[in-house]
Enzyme design. Structure first.
Site, mmCIF file in Angstrom:
data_model
loop_
_atom_site.group_PDB
_atom_site.id
_atom_site.type_symbol
_atom_site.label_atom_id
_atom_site.label_comp_id
_atom_site.label_asym_id
_atom_site.label_seq_id
_atom_site.Cartn_x
_atom_site.Cartn_y
_atom_site.Cartn_z
ATOM 1 N N ASP A 10 0.859 -1.166 0.000
ATOM 2 C CA ASP A 10 0.000 0.000 0.000
ATOM 3 C C ASP A 10 0.911 1.238 0.000
ATOM 4 O OD1 ASP A 10 -2.317 1.679 0.527
ATOM 5 O OD2 ASP A 10 -1.500 1.831 2.569
ATOM 6 N N ASP A 12 -0.144 5.135 0.960
ATOM 7 C CA ASP A 12 -0.337 6.135 2.023
ATOM 8 C C ASP A 12 -0.471 5.471 3.394
ATOM 9 O OD1 ASP A 12 -0.381 7.887 -0.122
ATOM 10 O OD2 ASP A 12 -2.569 7.970 -0.209
ATOM 11 N N LYS A 19 -1.573 11.466 5.834
ATOM 12 C CA LYS A 19 -1.999 12.863 6.046
ATOM 13 C C LYS A 19 -3.426 13.048 5.558
ATOM 14 C CE LYS A 19 2.677 14.686 5.366
ATOM 15 N NZ LYS A 19 3.545 15.566 4.555
HETATM 16 MG MG MG Z 1 -2.879 3.137 3.449
#
Ligand code: MG
Ligand code: ZN
Length: 198
Positions: A10, A12, A19
């Site tokens: 993954d 982020d 964020k």
């Molecule tokens: Mg993620």
């Protein structure tokens, strides 16, 4: 021909700091140890491929082109530390209507948005990947559900959402504090070192 093994990541909250919505290249900030972790994968027999839902394209919060620029920034930061990604697949779609200014071209029910496995299947075809020897590492239950849906081993990292999204009631195969720890334990085959999920 022997098939390739892959560690799917993954993006982020797993590679870069969570964020909320990442909408511009400057939002990309590497999690400590993430580049070093990917560098270890690069030196191993595993491919390193990112699969990322980016529904902000469908919601018209950023364009497909800008999504590409965000990924380029990620690649640049990794490259500066001697690491690289073999590929990045994104799902720019989102199924729900009702966002202002939404981009209807991407407002569809697709089969690539995690936890559907379209991105994994695309990578599998392109790189001749043996899923039975592959892993997925992510910070949300959506990533874990994705791995379950294609029957690959799953590792939840305690960075980013750390599984707190609760979107799916799932149990990862393993839990690690961060990407560096997850990769190290996979590569050393030291599954004893993992905290086996309940
Ligand atoms: Mg993620
Ligand atoms: Zn999609």
């Amino acid at each position: 021909m022997e098939r390739n093994k892959c560690i799917f990541l993954d993006r982020d909250g797993t590679i870069n700091v969570y964020k909320g919505l990442i909408s511009k290249p400057d939002d990309i900030e590497l999690i400590d140890g993430a580049a070093e972790a990917i560098k270890l994968v690069n030196k191993s027999e595993y491919l390193c491929i990112v699969i990322s839902n980016q529904p902000g394209v469908a919601k018209n919060l950023y364009s497909l082109e800008e999504a590409g620029q965000i990924n380029e920034k990620l690649m640049k930061l990794l490259n500066e530390k001697g690491a690289y990604l073999d590929d990045i697949f994104i799902c720019p779609h989102h199924p729900d209507k009702g966002y202002p200014e939404e981009n209807s071209e991407f407002k569809i029910k697709c089969d690539c948005r995690k936890p559907d496995i379209g991105m994994i299947e695309m990578a599998q075809d392109k790189y001749n990947i043996d899923l039975s020897k592959s892993y997925i590492i992510g910070d949300s239950t959506v990533d874990i559900q994705t791995g379950i849906n294609c029957n690959i081993k799953t590792v939840l990292v305690k960075t980013g959402l750390a599984g707190s999204d609760g979107t799916y009631r799932v149990c990862p195969d393993y839990v690690a504090n961060n990407l560096y720890e997850a990769v190290n334990l996979i590569l050393r085959g030291e599954l004893n070192g993992f905290i086996k999920a309940e």
